[in-house]
Design a protein around this motif. Structure first.
Motif, PDB file in Angstrom:
ATOM      1  N   ASP A   1       0.760  -1.397  -0.131  1.00 33.05           N
ATOM      2  CA  ASP A   1       0.045  -0.030   0.087  1.00 33.05           C
ATOM      3  C   ASP A   1       0.689   1.267   0.068  1.00 33.05           C
ATOM      4  OD1 ASP A   1      -2.086  -1.866   0.059  1.00 33.05           O
ATOM      5  OD2 ASP A   1      -2.387  -1.443   2.217  1.00 33.05           O
ATOM      6  N   TYR A   2       1.865   1.172   0.751  1.00 36.13           N
ATOM      7  CA  TYR A   2       2.763   2.396   0.828  1.00 36.13           C
ATOM      8  C   TYR A   2       3.956   2.530  -0.121  1.00 36.13           C
ATOM      9  CZ  TYR A   2       0.192   3.970   5.083  1.00 36.13           C
ATOM     10  OH  TYR A   2      -0.561   4.239   5.867  1.00 36.13           O
ATOM     11  N   VAL A   3       4.291   1.558  -1.029  1.00 33.66           N
ATOM     12  CA  VAL A   3       5.295   1.706  -1.830  1.00 33.66           C
ATOM     13  C   VAL A   3       5.031   2.615  -2.895  1.00 33.66           C
ATOM     14  CG1 VAL A   3       4.666  -0.195  -3.462  1.00 33.66           C
ATOM     15  CG2 VAL A   3       6.987   0.164  -2.989  1.00 33.66           C
ATOM     16  N   ALA A   4       3.653   2.630  -3.274  1.00 29.97           N
ATOM     17  CA  ALA A   4       3.185   3.901  -4.327  1.00 29.97           C
ATOM     18  C   ALA A   4       3.293   5.055  -3.401  1.00 29.97           C
ATOM     19  CB  ALA A   4       1.750   3.721  -4.684  1.00 29.97           C
ATOM     20  N   VAL A   5       2.965   5.441  -2.401  1.00 31.32           N
ATOM     21  CA  VAL A   5       3.445   6.773  -1.742  1.00 31.32           C
ATOM     22  C   VAL A   5       4.673   7.206  -1.505  1.00 31.32           C
ATOM     23  CG1 VAL A   5       2.678   8.204   0.194  1.00 31.32           C
ATOM     24  CG2 VAL A   5       1.342   6.431  -0.685  1.00 31.32           C
ATOM     25  N   PHE A   6       5.599   6.327  -1.032  1.00 26.39           N
ATOM     26  CA  PHE A   6       6.953   6.514  -0.433  1.00 26.39           C
ATOM     27  C   PHE A   6       8.131   5.982  -1.589  1.00 26.39           C
ATOM     28  CE2 PHE A   6       4.680   6.474   3.597  1.00 26.39           C
ATOM     29  CZ  PHE A   6       5.014   7.692   4.024  1.00 26.39           C
ATOM     30  N   GLY A   7       7.509   5.097  -2.400  1.00 27.20           N
ATOM     31  CA  GLY A   7       8.514   4.730  -3.481  1.00 27.20           C
ATOM     32  C   GLY A   7       9.393   3.562  -2.765  1.00 27.20           C
ATOM     33  N   ALA A   8      10.675   3.608  -3.337  1.00 27.45           N
ATOM     34  CA  ALA A   8      11.691   2.695  -2.840  1.00 27.45           C
ATOM     35  C   ALA A   8      12.173   2.986  -1.507  1.00 27.45           C
ATOM     36  CB  ALA A   8      12.906   2.373  -3.865  1.00 27.45           C
ATOM     37  N   ALA A   9      12.015   4.110  -0.945  1.00 21.44           N
ATOM     38  CA  ALA A   9      12.382   4.678   0.348  1.00 21.44           C
ATOM     39  C   ALA A   9      11.935   3.775   1.501  1.00 21.44           C
ATOM     40  CB  ALA A   9      11.940   6.098   0.574  1.00 21.44           C
ATOM     41  N   ILE A  10      10.622   3.305   1.280  1.00 21.09           N
ATOM     42  CA  ILE A  10      10.139   2.456   2.587  1.00 21.09           C
ATOM     43  C   ILE A  10      10.967   1.110   2.686  1.00 21.09           C
ATOM     44  CG2 ILE A  10       8.134   1.286   1.160  1.00 21.09           C
ATOM     45  CD1 ILE A  10       6.501   1.455   3.652  1.00 21.09           C
ATOM     46  N   PHE A  11      11.241   0.458   1.531  1.00 17.95           N
ATOM     47  CA  PHE A  11      12.037  -0.486   1.363  1.00 17.95           C
ATOM     48  C   PHE A  11      13.523  -0.391   1.953  1.00 17.95           C
ATOM     49  CE2 PHE A  11      15.539  -3.020  -0.869  1.00 17.95           C
ATOM     50  CZ  PHE A  11      15.133  -4.255  -0.442  1.00 17.95           C
ATOM     51  N   TRP A  12      14.011   1.054   1.812  1.00 16.80           N
ATOM     52  CA  TRP A  12      15.470   1.171   2.406  1.00 16.80           C
ATOM     53  C   TRP A  12      15.619   1.461   3.742  1.00 16.80           C
ATOM     54  CZ3 TRP A  12      19.044  -0.652  -0.227  1.00 16.80           C
ATOM     55  CH2 TRP A  12      19.166  -0.770  -1.684  1.00 16.80           C
ATOM     56  N   TRP A  13      14.319   1.952   4.416  1.00 12.55           N
ATOM     57  CA  TRP A  13      14.149   2.397   5.819  1.00 12.55           C
ATOM     58  C   TRP A  13      14.039   0.640   6.203  1.00 12.55           C
ATOM     59  CZ3 TRP A  13       9.090   5.593   5.011  1.00 12.55           C
ATOM     60  CH2 TRP A  13       9.830   6.916   4.590  1.00 12.55           C
ATOM     61  N   MET A  14      13.349  -0.126   5.810  1.00 12.19           N
ATOM     62  CA  MET A  14      13.500  -1.430   6.694  1.00 12.19           C
ATOM     63  C   MET A  14      14.750  -2.265   6.442  1.00 12.19           C
ATOM     64  SD  MET A  14      12.002  -3.719   8.434  1.00 12.19           S
ATOM     65  CE  MET A  14      10.387  -3.128   8.776  1.00 12.19           C
ATOM     66  N   LEU A  15      15.255  -2.031   5.316  1.00  6.70           N
ATOM     67  CA  LEU A  15      16.749  -2.546   5.093  1.00  6.70           C
ATOM     68  C   LEU A  15      17.666  -1.954   6.083  1.00  6.70           C
ATOM     69  CD1 LEU A  15      17.953  -4.648   3.186  1.00  6.70           C
ATOM     70  CD2 LEU A  15      18.777  -2.912   1.821  1.00  6.70           C
ATOM     71  N   SER A  16      17.726  -0.681   6.483  1.00  6.37           N
ATOM     72  CA  SER A  16      18.693  -0.139   7.502  1.00  6.37           C
ATOM     73  C   SER A  16      18.288  -0.496   8.814  1.00  6.37           C
ATOM     74  CB  SER A  16      18.393   1.388   7.297  1.00  6.37           C
ATOM     75  OG  SER A  16      17.049   1.993   7.699  1.00  6.37           O
ATOM     76  N   PHE A  17      16.945  -0.801   9.086  1.00 14.28           N
ATOM     77  CA  PHE A  17      16.417  -1.372  10.410  1.00 14.28           C
ATOM     78  C   PHE A  17      17.193  -3.018  10.639  1.00 14.28           C
ATOM     79  CE2 PHE A  17      12.977  -3.712  12.789  1.00 14.28           C
ATOM     80  CZ  PHE A  17      13.331  -2.973  13.862  1.00 14.28           C
ATOM     81  N   VAL A  18      17.013  -3.616   9.440  1.00  8.21           N
ATOM     82  CA  VAL A  18      17.570  -5.044   9.559  1.00  8.21           C
ATOM     83  C   VAL A  18      18.818  -4.781   9.861  1.00  8.21           C
ATOM     84  CG1 VAL A  18      17.843  -7.148   8.266  1.00  8.21           C
ATOM     85  CG2 VAL A  18      15.675  -5.961   8.489  1.00  8.21           C
ATOM     86  N   GLY A  19      19.525  -3.980   8.993  1.00  7.58           N
ATOM     87  CA  GLY A  19      21.158  -3.708   9.190  1.00  7.58           C
ATOM     88  C   GLY A  19      21.404  -3.474  10.570  1.00  7.58           C
ATOM     89  N   ILE A  20      20.716  -2.780  11.224  1.00  4.97           N
ATOM     90  CA  ILE A  20      21.148  -2.110  12.627  1.00  4.97           C
ATOM     91  C   ILE A  20      20.615  -3.531  13.504  1.00  4.97           C
ATOM     92  CG2 ILE A  20      20.099  -1.043  14.512  1.00  4.97           C
ATOM     93  CD1 ILE A  20      19.634   1.220  12.556  1.00  4.97           C
ATOM     94  N   LEU A  21      19.718  -4.540  13.315  1.00  5.07           N
ATOM     95  CA  LEU A  21      19.631  -5.601  13.887  1.00  5.07           C
ATOM     96  C   LEU A  21      20.837  -6.455  13.857  1.00  5.07           C
ATOM     97  CD1 LEU A  21      15.946  -6.516  13.695  1.00  5.07           C
ATOM     98  CD2 LEU A  21      16.889  -5.567  15.680  1.00  5.07           C
ATOM     99  N   LEU A  22      21.384  -6.612  12.525  1.00  4.12           N
ATOM    100  CA  LEU A  22      22.326  -7.444  12.270  1.00  4.12           C
ATOM    101  C   LEU A  22      23.650  -6.946  12.923  1.00  4.12           C
ATOM    102  CD1 LEU A  22      23.328  -9.839  10.603  1.00  4.12           C
ATOM    103  CD2 LEU A  22      23.939  -8.291   8.791  1.00  4.12           C
ATOM    104  N   VAL A  23      23.781  -5.700  12.969  1.00  8.11           N
ATOM    105  CA  VAL A  23      24.926  -5.287  13.574  1.00  8.11           C
ATOM    106  C   VAL A  23      24.922  -5.479  15.200  1.00  8.11           C
ATOM    107  CG1 VAL A  23      26.366  -3.118  14.458  1.00  8.11           C
ATOM    108  CG2 VAL A  23      25.730  -3.370  12.201  1.00  8.11           C
ATOM    109  N   ALA A  24      23.756  -5.420  15.689  1.00  4.47           N
ATOM    110  CA  ALA A  24      23.533  -5.716  17.270  1.00  4.47           C
ATOM    111  C   ALA A  24      23.761  -7.409  17.405  1.00  4.47           C
ATOM    112  CB  ALA A  24      22.467  -5.203  17.683  1.00  4.47           C
ATOM    113  N   PHE A  25      23.011  -8.166  16.656  1.00  2.33           N
ATOM    114  CA  PHE A  25      23.337  -9.567  16.708  1.00  2.33           C
ATOM    115  C   PHE A  25      25.024 -10.088  16.338  1.00  2.33           C
ATOM    116  CE2 PHE A  25      23.615 -13.911  14.810  1.00  2.33           C
ATOM    117  CZ  PHE A  25      23.006 -14.336  15.621  1.00  2.33           C
ATOM    118  N   LEU A  26      25.634  -9.521  15.681  1.00  2.00           N
ATOM    119  CA  LEU A  26      26.937  -9.590  15.563  1.00  2.00           C
ATOM    120  C   LEU A  26      27.910  -9.334  16.797  1.00  2.00           C
ATOM    121  CD1 LEU A  26      27.359  -8.902  11.586  1.00  2.00           C
ATOM    122  CD2 LEU A  26      27.346 -11.075  12.948  1.00  2.00           C
TER     123      LEU A  26
END
Length: 66
Positions: A29-54
């Motif tokens: 629903d939001y990919v039309a509104v925010f474009g690819a930015a919503i994907f990069w937000w979640m990718l950065s969130f997962v990246g922070i989780l990965l750094v914490a896990f490592l």
């Protein structure tokens, strides 16, 4: 003491995964509104989780033998 640390890390990462479910549900629903930015937000969130896990892994917080 060791079980307490592992349990705390489990709860922390479990709660973070709970935040991913609503994102996945509304992604189409939001990919039309925010474009690819919503994907990069979640990718950065997962990246922070990965750094914490490592970090926890490197500090051997998840190692039962120590």
């Amino acid at each position: 003491m060791k079980f307490y640390i592992v349990a705390m890390l489990f709860v922390l990462f479990d709660i973070e995964v709970v935040f991913m479910y609503p994102w996945a549900v509304i992604f189409k629903d939001y990919v039309a509104v925010f474009g690819a930015a919503i994907f990069w937000w979640m990718l950065s969130f997962v990246g922070i989780l990965l750094v914490a896990f490592l970090y926890a892994w490197r500090k051997k917080a998840l190692d039962w033998s120590s």
